[in-house]
Design a protein around this motif. Structure first.
Motif, PDB file in Angstrom:
ATOM      1  N   ALA A  49     -13.869   4.687  33.878  1.00 56.66           N
ATOM      2  CA  ALA A  49     -14.536   4.167  34.956  1.00 56.66           C
ATOM      3  C   ALA A  49     -15.316   5.087  35.795  1.00 56.66           C
ATOM      4  N   ARG A  50     -14.714   6.320  35.942  1.00 58.00           N
ATOM      5  CA  ARG A  50     -15.441   7.115  36.686  1.00 58.00           C
ATOM      6  C   ARG A  50     -17.035   7.737  35.697  1.00 58.00           C
ATOM      7  N   ALA A  51     -16.890   7.668  34.458  1.00 56.43           N
ATOM      8  CA  ALA A  51     -18.020   7.969  33.557  1.00 56.43           C
ATOM      9  C   ALA A  51     -19.093   6.628  33.916  1.00 56.43           C
ATOM     10  N   ARG A  52     -18.462   5.636  33.880  1.00 58.90           N
ATOM     11  CA  ARG A  52     -19.371   4.364  34.169  1.00 58.90           C
ATOM     12  C   ARG A  52     -20.108   4.588  35.498  1.00 58.90           C
ATOM     13  N   GLU A  53     -19.256   4.941  36.579  1.00 62.31           N
ATOM     14  CA  GLU A  53     -19.901   5.166  37.992  1.00 62.31           C
ATOM     15  C   GLU A  53     -21.097   6.357  37.774  1.00 62.31           C
ATOM     16  N   MET A  54     -20.801   7.313  37.149  1.00 66.57           N
ATOM     17  CA  MET A  54     -21.589   8.582  37.144  1.00 66.57           C
ATOM     18  C   MET A  54     -22.952   7.913  36.147  1.00 66.57           C
ATOM     19  N   GLU A  55     -22.731   7.229  35.219  1.00 70.56           N
ATOM     20  CA  GLU A  55     -24.083   6.793  34.396  1.00 70.56           C
ATOM     21  C   GLU A  55     -24.544   5.899  35.329  1.00 70.56           C
ATOM     22  N   GLU A  56     -24.239   5.005  36.065  1.00 73.74           N
ATOM     23  CA  GLU A  56     -24.871   4.021  37.007  1.00 73.74           C
ATOM     24  C   GLU A  56     -25.761   4.911  38.088  1.00 73.74           C
ATOM     25  N   ALA A  57     -25.054   5.852  38.793  1.00 67.08           N
ATOM     26  CA  ALA A  57     -25.589   6.824  39.647  1.00 67.08           C
ATOM     27  C   ALA A  57     -26.852   7.386  39.042  1.00 67.08           C
ATOM     28  N   VAL A  58     -26.796   7.952  37.779  1.00 70.61           N
ATOM     29  CA  VAL A  58     -27.834   8.565  37.154  1.00 70.61           C
ATOM     30  C   VAL A  58     -29.071   7.505  36.927  1.00 70.61           C
ATOM     31  N   ALA A  59     -28.425   6.378  36.572  1.00 76.16           N
ATOM     32  CA  ALA A  59     -29.632   5.386  36.309  1.00 76.16           C
ATOM     33  C   ALA A  59     -30.435   4.884  37.497  1.00 76.16           C
ATOM     34  N   ALA A  60     -29.476   4.727  38.631  1.00 77.90           N
ATOM     35  CA  ALA A  60     -30.183   4.555  39.896  1.00 77.90           C
ATOM     36  C   ALA A  60     -31.269   5.426  40.322  1.00 77.90           C
ATOM     37  N   ARG A  61     -30.868   6.800  40.219  1.00 75.42           N
ATOM     38  CA  ARG A  61     -31.657   7.634  40.642  1.00 75.42           C
ATOM     39  C   ARG A  61     -33.006   7.689  39.691  1.00 75.42           C
ATOM     40  N   ALA A  62     -33.002   7.446  38.288  1.00 76.04           N
ATOM     41  CA  ALA A  62     -34.041   7.446  37.419  1.00 76.04           C
ATOM     42  C   ALA A  62     -35.164   6.140  37.990  1.00 76.04           C
ATOM     43  N   MET A  63     -34.444   5.165  38.176  1.00 74.18           N
ATOM     44  CA  MET A  63     -35.060   3.896  38.786  1.00 74.18           C
ATOM     45  C   MET A  63     -35.907   4.277  39.863  1.00 74.18           C
ATOM     46  N   ALA A  64     -35.439   4.772  40.726  1.00 74.63           N
ATOM     47  CA  ALA A  64     -35.855   5.218  42.131  1.00 74.63           C
ATOM     48  C   ALA A  64     -36.968   6.047  41.972  1.00 74.63           C
ATOM     49  N   ARG A  65     -36.935   7.203  41.037  1.00 73.31           N
ATOM     50  CA  ARG A  65     -37.836   8.050  40.605  1.00 73.31           C
ATOM     51  C   ARG A  65     -39.156   7.386  40.057  1.00 73.31           C
ATOM     52  N   ASP A  66     -38.816   6.562  38.827  1.00 73.82           N
ATOM     53  CA  ASP A  66     -39.692   5.678  38.313  1.00 73.82           C
ATOM     54  C   ASP A  66     -40.539   4.679  39.322  1.00 73.82           C
ATOM     55  N   VAL A  67     -39.869   3.948  40.117  1.00 70.59           N
ATOM     56  CA  VAL A  67     -40.533   3.340  41.264  1.00 70.59           C
ATOM     57  C   VAL A  67     -41.428   4.028  42.053  1.00 70.59           C
ATOM     58  N   ALA A  68     -40.948   5.092  42.562  1.00 65.81           N
ATOM     59  CA  ALA A  68     -41.690   6.169  43.336  1.00 65.81           C
ATOM     60  C   ALA A  68     -43.076   6.483  42.677  1.00 65.81           C
ATOM     61  N   ARG A  69     -42.922   6.769  41.246  1.00 67.51           N
ATOM     62  CA  ARG A  69     -43.986   7.297  40.672  1.00 67.51           C
ATOM     63  C   ARG A  69     -45.093   6.461  40.023  1.00 67.51           C
ATOM     64  N   PHE A  70     -44.339   5.223  39.590  1.00 70.12           N
ATOM     65  CA  PHE A  70     -45.300   4.252  38.881  1.00 70.12           C
ATOM     66  C   PHE A  70     -45.507   2.885  39.800  1.00 70.12           C
ATOM     67  N   GLY A  71     -44.734   2.824  40.757  1.00 73.80           N
ATOM     68  CA  GLY A  71     -44.525   1.522  41.476  1.00 73.80           C
ATOM     69  C   GLY A  71     -43.775   0.338  40.871  1.00 73.80           C
ATOM     70  N   PRO A  72     -43.284  -0.464  41.727  1.00 69.42           N
ATOM     71  CA  PRO A  72     -42.267  -1.594  41.078  1.00 69.42           C
ATOM     72  C   PRO A  72     -42.828  -2.480  40.255  1.00 69.42           C
ATOM     73  N   GLU A  73     -44.113  -2.850  40.210  1.00 69.60           N
ATOM     74  CA  GLU A  73     -44.715  -3.743  39.249  1.00 69.60           C
ATOM     75  C   GLU A  73     -44.848  -3.246  37.787  1.00 69.60           C
ATOM     76  N   GLU A  74     -45.249  -1.734  37.810  1.00 70.72           N
ATOM     77  CA  GLU A  74     -45.395  -1.009  36.543  1.00 70.72           C
ATOM     78  C   GLU A  74     -44.042  -0.881  35.910  1.00 70.72           C
ATOM     79  N   VAL A  75     -42.950  -0.585  36.616  1.00 67.19           N
ATOM     80  CA  VAL A  75     -41.819  -0.435  36.035  1.00 67.19           C
ATOM     81  C   VAL A  75     -40.966  -1.791  35.635  1.00 67.19           C
ATOM     82  N   GLU A  76     -41.409  -2.906  36.199  1.00 67.13           N
ATOM     83  CA  GLU A  76     -40.971  -3.962  35.789  1.00 67.13           C
ATOM     84  C   GLU A  76     -41.625  -4.359  34.338  1.00 67.13           C
ATOM     85  N   ARG A  77     -42.877  -4.106  34.445  1.00 65.97           N
ATOM     86  CA  ARG A  77     -43.598  -4.424  33.388  1.00 65.97           C
ATOM     87  C   ARG A  77     -43.121  -3.656  31.872  1.00 65.97           C
TER      88      ARG A  77
END
Length: 119
Positions: A42-70
């Motif tokens: 359960a803790r490993a899943r939480e950590m993986e989700e937190a890492v994925a959320a940070r990566a998504m936020a970084r990508d949205v900030a870098r490329f914009g939400p439309e490009e991340v979705e594409r």
């Protein structure tokens, strides 16, 4: 004799993030209590989700939400194509050929993941 009953894990150390860990399997094999392994999972899943959320936020900030979705849609499309091709190749392959197909696919996936980590 000669190592009977032993499991030897061979690893190659490389820079970057480990996308797969066998620690939970080793813990089970070592006989750790099931509730301890479940809590660790359960803790490993939480950590993986937190890492994925940070990566998504970084990508949205870098490329914009439309490009991340594409990019996400394109990644899913390519993964579905690859899975269909893999299924067809494995269905027509001998066991030895199948093992080689899987080995090559794993190498390609790891290369792609390393490239994503570097960007």
């Amino acid at each position: 004799g000669g190592g009977a009953g032993r499991i030897e894990f061979l690893y190659r150390l490389t820079p970057g993030v480990a996308h797969r860990s066998y620690g939970l399997n080793v813990a089970r094999m070592a006989g750790l209590p099931a509730d301890v392994v479940a809590a660790a999972a359960a803790r490993a899943r939480e950590m993986e989700e937190a890492v994925a959320a940070r990566a998504m936020a970084r990508d949205v900030a870098r490329f914009g939400p439309e490009e991340v979705e594409r990019r996400s849609r394109e990644t899913i499309r390519l993964a579905e194509e690859a899975a269909a091709a893999m299924d067809a190749a494995l269905a027509a392959a001998t066991p030895e050929e199948g093992a080689e197909i899987v080995r090559r696919a794993q190498a390609k996936v790891l290369t792609a993941m390393e490239a994503m980590d570097a960007s």
